[in-house]
Design an enzyme around this catalytic site. Structure first.
Site, PDB file in Angstrom:
ATOM      1  N   GLU A 139      14.724  16.143  88.101  1.00  0.00           N
ATOM      2  CA  GLU A 139      15.773  16.048  87.078  1.00  0.00           C
ATOM      3  C   GLU A 139      16.259  17.396  86.574  1.00  0.00           C
ATOM      4  O   GLU A 139      17.454  17.601  86.439  1.00  0.00           O
ATOM      5  CB  GLU A 139      15.280  15.244  85.860  1.00  0.00           C
ATOM      6  CG  GLU A 139      15.358  13.751  85.998  1.00  0.00           C
ATOM      7  CD  GLU A 139      14.203  13.205  86.789  1.00  0.00           C
ATOM      8  OE1 GLU A 139      13.312  14.007  87.119  1.00  0.00           O
ATOM      9  OE2 GLU A 139      14.186  12.013  87.076  1.00  0.00           O
ATOM     10  N   HIS A 208       9.527   4.210  79.044  1.00  0.00           N
ATOM     11  CA  HIS A 208      10.820   3.723  79.509  1.00  0.00           C
ATOM     12  C   HIS A 208      11.641   3.155  78.372  1.00  0.00           C
ATOM     13  O   HIS A 208      12.643   2.496  78.610  1.00  0.00           O
ATOM     14  CB  HIS A 208      10.630   2.643  80.581  1.00  0.00           C
ATOM     15  CG  HIS A 208      10.282   3.184  81.917  1.00  0.00           C
ATOM     16  ND1 HIS A 208       9.009   3.537  82.270  1.00  0.00           N
ATOM     17  CD2 HIS A 208      11.055   3.456  82.997  1.00  0.00           C
ATOM     18  CE1 HIS A 208       8.997   3.998  83.509  1.00  0.00           C
ATOM     19  NE2 HIS A 208      10.227   3.956  83.976  1.00  0.00           N
TER      20      HIS A 208
END
Lengths: 403, 429
Positions: A139, A208
Site C-alpha cells: 500500500e 477491518h
C-alpha cells in the site's frame, strides 16, 4: 430514493438563488482557470461553456422526478435508471475514464478480479491492464506510485481494498499527497482520488472495521468526502476525479448494495457541500455515511412521537459545509451529531468545535454527539452492535435535547 | 566485533567491471549463500545479459585503490564532456561549501545535509539525462537540483527561506522541487521518494502505451537517488519489485556512503552488498566506484539506455563518501580519521582534474577559469538570496490546495477563499 426526492423538493424551494450559484457543481472562481460551467437557479447555463454534455445540476433533475412520479406510472416510464451503489461508483468511474484518458485506477485486485466490492468490474477488459492496474500488496508504495504518477500528469484513482489497509499508506498520504503541492511552492499538483470501503461491517473484526476519516482529518491539503447513496456516490466520484486537489472518498462496506434510481444525464456533485436529507424545525441532526440510515430510521420514530428533526448528511468531512449547517442551526437551535467514528478525536469532535466557534449564539442547548465507543470493534455480534450508535439511542438523544 | 567485521564479505577479489565480453566473471552468482537451485533458476529466467559487478573495496582494512587515473578503463571522454563534468562537480562542491558558511552565519536554518564528496554520482548520472527525464532525490538534494539545471540562485534563495526560492521558500533544504527541470523532490523521510520515482516511471510508460505519445529517442527515464540506510526500508524493496514487474523506465541509484547518520552500513544490514538485491528481483545490479565520475558515467550510460529502450530498471550501487557530517548539526564523531583520509585521497574533483591534465584535455589555467566562474556564480546566488524578500503573510495559504475551494464554504455561503482576508492570510480557516 425517497430521501433524495425529499431533498430535491426542499432544495428547490428553500435555497435562495444567490446560494444556488455557489451550489452549482462546476463553478469557477474569478481569476482561476478550470471548470467553467455555471448553472443558474432557473436552469439556464451561463459563463463560458466547456463543450461538455453537462445538462443541468443535480437539483433541477431531481425536481423533474417529483413532478413526473405519478402513482400509476410503471418503472419503465420513470426517468433515469436503477442501480446499486457499487454500480453507481463504477458508472461514475467509467464515465470519467472515457472522458479523460489520463484517469487510471490502481489497487489490489481491481483489474482481473474486478475489485473486492466489484466497483471496478469490467473495467480492466475494457481499458487494459495498465489503466486498471493490479498492484502487489504494498500500500505505501503503490500509493506513493500513484502520487508520483499524479505529479507527472496522470489522474490516478487509488483503491484501498479496505480503508484500514491505507494505514500502511499513511506515510505517503500525509507527507506526499497532502503536502507536496505546498512544499513544492505550487509547482506540482496531486490530483489523486483515494477511495475504498471502511466503517463497521457485519462482524468483520476490529482491523477491518476502522474509520480512517478521523485519522486523516488533520492532514493539510487533503479533502475528504463520504458517499451514502448511489446518487451521491456517482456524483462525488466524478467530482473527486475532476478535482485537482487530492480527495479521499470514503465508502462504507454495508452500503454497497443500496438501490436507487439515478438520472441518465451526466451530473457532478459539489465536493464541499452538505446534503439536506429531511428538512425540519426542532433539531438539526448532522450525520454521514451509514449513520444516515440509522438516523432516518430514528426519524420515523421521532415523527410518530411528534418531533420534526432536520437531517443533514454532511458529505464533506473536510472541509465542513458551514453554510448549510449554519442555516440549520440558526433555525432549530439544537444540534445532534451522529457518527460512526470513535468518541475520541472523530469527525464529530471537529464538527462540534466548528459549530461552537461559528454558531455559539444560536444554540439553545449543548451540542450532543453520538459516536461509536472507544473500543476496537469486537467480533461478537452483540458486542459489535453496542459499539455503534443505534436508532434507539438517537431517539433518546433527540428527546433529551428537545426537553 | 569480528561478527560484524567487514572482512566477511571479501570473497571475490577486487576487479573492474567490463561488459558483455566478460560474462564468465559473475561474482554475484558465486556468493556462498546462494543455493545451487536458485543459481540455475536465475540463469534460466534471465534472458538479458548477465549482470556484472565490481567487487567492493570499501571494507575497512582492504587495500585502497589508487586514486584517479589508474582506475578508469572506459573509453576516454572528450574535452567538451570532461569540462562539463568538471564544471558541474565544482558547482556542487563550491555551493555546498557556501551553504556551510551561510549556515554558520545564521542565513539558513534547520537541517542542512551537504553533498561534499559525492559529486561524482550526481554529475555522472544527471549530466546524461534529457530535460524530459525526472530526478527524485532525498534530503541531500542541493547538488541533484543544481546538476539537473535548477539555478543556483533559486536553490540558495530557497535555503534562505525567501520567496524567490525554487519552492517559494516553502520547502527548504530538504524539499527542492522544480517542475521546469523535472526535479520531483526533495524528501525528508528516507525511502519516501522511491515510490514517487516509480510513479513517474509508471507515468512515462503509461504515456507511451496508453496515450500513444512517443519520442524517437525512447521513453522518459526517471533516476531515483537514495542512500545505504534506505536500502533496508520496505519502500525500497516494494518498488524494486513493482519496477521490474512492469519493466518501468527507472534507474535506482544507491549512494552508499557507508553511514546513515551514525549507523554504519555493515552494522545495519545483514548483507551489505546492496547491488545483489537487484538480481533478487530480476534486474541487473551494478556496483561502481562512486568517487570516479567517469566510471559512474559509464555505468549510467548503460542503465539509462536500458530504461529508455523499455528493458526495465537497473540497480546501481555507488560506493561513495560524504566528507562532512550527516548534516551541519552532526558532530561526526563516529567515523574514523583513517577512513575519512582514505576517501579524501579519492576526491572525485581532484581525480577528474588529474585525468584532464594527464590527457591534455585542458590546461590548469582553463580549469582555474571555470572555478572562478563558479565562484562568481555562487557569490551572485548569495547576494540574490540575501536581497530577496521574505514571503509575505498572504503567501501562507496560497499553495495548500490547487483548487482553493478545498477550504470550504463559510457560514455566509461564500467559499472561504473568496473572502478578501483570505489572501491577506488573516482569515480563519
Amino acid at each position: 430514493m425517497a430521501a433524495s426526492l425529499q431533498s430535491a423538493v426542499f432544495l428547490s424551494n428553500r435555497i435562495d438563488p444567490h446560494r444556488r450559484l455557489f451550489a452549482s457543481p462546476a463553478r469557477s472562481l474569478p481569476g482561476t482557470k478550470g471548470s467553467i460551467l455555471v448553472v443558474r437557479s432557473d436552469g439556464r447555463i451561463s459563463g463560458r461553456l466547456s463543450g461538455r454534455n453537462l445538462i443541468t445540476n443535480a437539483v433541477a433533475v431531481e425536481c423533474c422526478f417529483t413532478k413526473a412520479d405519478t402513482p400509476t406510472s410503471s418503472t419503465d416510464s420513470k426517468p433515469g435508471h436503477e442501480l446499486l451503489l457499487f454500480e453507481a461508483l463504477r458508472e461514475g468511474l467509467e464515465e470519467e475514464m472515457d472522458r479523460d484518458p489520463r484517469v487510471c485506477v490502481m489497487g489490489e485486485d481491481v483489474g482481473h478480479y474486478g475489485g473486492s466490492y466489484k466497483v471496478t468490474k469490467g473495467l480492466a477488459p475494457k481499458y487494459g491492464d495498465l489503466r486498471v492496474l493490479d498492484t502487489p500488496i504494498a500500500e505505501n508504495s503503490f500509493t506513493g506510485m500513484g502520487i508520483g504518477a499524479a505529479m507527472t500528469g496522470l489522474r490516478p484513482v487509488i483503491e484501498g481494498m479496505n480503508m484500514g489497509f491505507l494505514l500502511l499508506a499513511y506515510n505517503q498520504i500525509s507527507n506526499n499527497c497532502g503536502m507536496l503541492h505546498y512544499t513544492s511552492g505550487g509547482q506540482f499538483k496531486i490530483p489523486v482520488v483515494i477511495r475504498g470501503p471502511g466503517g463497521v461491517g457485519r462482524q468483520l473484526g476490529a482491523e477491518h472495521s476502522q474509520r480512517l476519516e478521523s485519522y486523516f482529518q488533520s492532514i493539510p491539503g487533503l479533502q475528504m468526502v463520504a458517499c451514502s447513496t448511489p446518487y451521491n456516490a456517482k456524483g462525488l466520484m466524478k467530482a473527486a476525479i475532476r478535482s485537482d486537489n487530492p480527495v479521499v472518498l470514503f465508502e462504507h462496506v454495508l452500503l454497497y448494495n443500496l438501490k436507487e434510481r439515478i438520472p441518465d444525464e451526466e451530473y457532478v456533485l459539489c465536493l464541499e457541500e452538505a446534503e439536506m436529507v429531511r428538512p425540519g424545525e426542532h433539531v438539526t441532526i448532522l450525520t454521514y455515511s451509514r449513520m444516515r440510515y440509522h438516523v432516518m430510521q430514528a426519524a420515523k420514530t421521532l415523527v410518530n412521537k411528534g418531533y420534526d428533526p432536520e437531517v443533514i448528511d454532511i458529505r464533506s468531512l473536510k472541509p465542513f459545509d458551514l453554510y448549510t449547517i449554519g442555516n440549520s442551526v440558526k433555525k432549530t437551535h439544537r444540534v445532534l451529531i451522529v457518527e460512526e467514528c470513535m468518541r475520541t478525536g472523530g469527525i464529530g469532535s471537529s464538527l462540534r468545535a466548528a459549530i461552537i466557534d461559528n454558531f455559539w449564539d444560536y444554540l439553545d442547548a449543548p451540542i450532543m454527539c453520538l459516536s461509536s465507543q472507544d473500543v476496537p470493534t469486537p467480533y461478537a455480534g452483540t458486542l459489535e452492535e453496542w459499539t455503534v450508535v443505534q436508532p434507539a439511542q438517537i431517539v433518546a438523544a433527540v428527546e433529551q435535547l428537545c426537553q | 566485533m569480528s561478527a560484524f567485521s567487514a572482512a566477511k564479505i571479501l570473497s571475490p577479489p577486487p576487479f573492474v567491471a567490463r561488459f558483455a565480453s566478460e560474462k564468465s566473471l559473475c561474482p554475484f552468482l558465486s556468493s556462498p549463500s546462494v543455493p545451487a537451485l536458485t543459481r540455475s533458476a536465475l540463469r534460466s529466467i534471465r534472458l538479458l545479459r548477465t549482470p556484472l559487478a565490481v567487487s567492493s573495496d570499501v571494507v575497512i582494512g582492504q587495500k585502497p585503490l589508487a586514486s584517479s587515473s589508474s582506475a578508469t578503463q572506459n573509453e576516454d571522454v572528450d574535452r567538451e564532456v570532461a569540462l562539463v563534468l568538471y564544471e558541474d562537480m565544482v558547482l556542487g562542491r563550491f555551493f555546498e561549501d557556501m551553504c556551510a558558511q551561510m549556515y554558520y552565519r545564521g542565513k539558513m536554518f534547520g537541517f542542512v545535509h551537504l553533498y561534499n564528496g559525492q559529486e561524482a554520482v550526481s554529475t555522472g548520472f544527471i549530466k546524461l539525462l534529457e530535460a524530459r527525464d525526472c530526478v527524485v532525490s532525498t534530503y541531500r538534494d542541493h547538488v541533484h537540483a543544481l546538476s539537473k539545471g535548477v539555478a543556483a540562485r533559486a536553490v540558495m534563495a530557497e535555503l534562505f527561506g525567501k520567496t524567490t526560492g525554487c519552492c517559494r521558500g516553502q520547502g527548504g533544504s530538504m524539499h527542492m522541487f522544480s517542475s521546469t527541470h523535472n526535479l520531483l523532490g526533495g524528501f525528508a523521510f528516507i525511502g519516501e521518494g522511491i515510490p514517487v520515482a516509480t510513479g513517474a516511471a509508471f507515468s512515462s510508460k503509461y504515456r507511451h502505451e496508453v496515450l500513444k505519445e512517443s519520442n524517437p529517442n525512447g521513453l522518459d527515464v526517471t533516476v531515483a537517488f537514495f542512500g545505504d540506510g534506505t536500502c533496508n526500508n520496505g519502500q525500497f524493496f516494494e518498488c524494486l519489485n513493482m519496477a521490474q514487474l512492469w519493466k518501468l523506465p527507472i534507474v535506482f541509484v544507491v549512494e552508499n556512503n557507508l553511514w546513515a547518520i551514525g549507523m554504519s552500513h555493515v552494522r545495519a544490514t545483514s548483507d551489505p552488498e546492496i547491488w545483489k538485491k537487484g538480481p533478487a528481483f530480476g534486474m541487473p545490479g551494478y556496483h561502481v566506484d562512486g568517487m570516479d565520475v567517469l566510471k559512474v558515467r559509464e555505468v549510467a550510460i548503460e542503465a539509462i539506455a536500458r530504461a529508455r529502450r523499455g528493458d526495465g530498471p537497473t540497480l546501481v550501487e555507488c560506493e561513495t563518501y560524504r566528507f562532512r557530517g550527516h548534516s551541519l548539526a552532526d558532530p561526526d564523531e563516529l567515523r574514523k580519521p583513517d577512513e575519512k583520509a582514505h576517501y579524501a585521497a579519492r576526491d572525485p574533483i581532484a581525480a577528474l582534474k588529474s585525468y584532464i591534465l594527464e590527457k591534455n584535455l585542458a590546461t590548469e589555467s582553463e580549469l582555474k577559469v571555470i572555478e572562478e566562474k563558479i565562484d562568481n556564480l555562487i557569490e551572485d546566488a548569495v547576494e540574490f538570496a540575501d536581497s530577496s524578500p521574505h514571503p509575505p503573510r498572504s503567501q501562507l495559504l496560497e499553495n495548500v490546495f490547487v483548487d482553493p475551494k478545498g477550504f470550504g464554504i463559510g457560514p455566509d455561503g461564500k467559499y472561504r477563499c473568496e473572502d478578501p482576508k483570505f489572501t491577506e492570510g488573516t482569515a480563519q480557516v
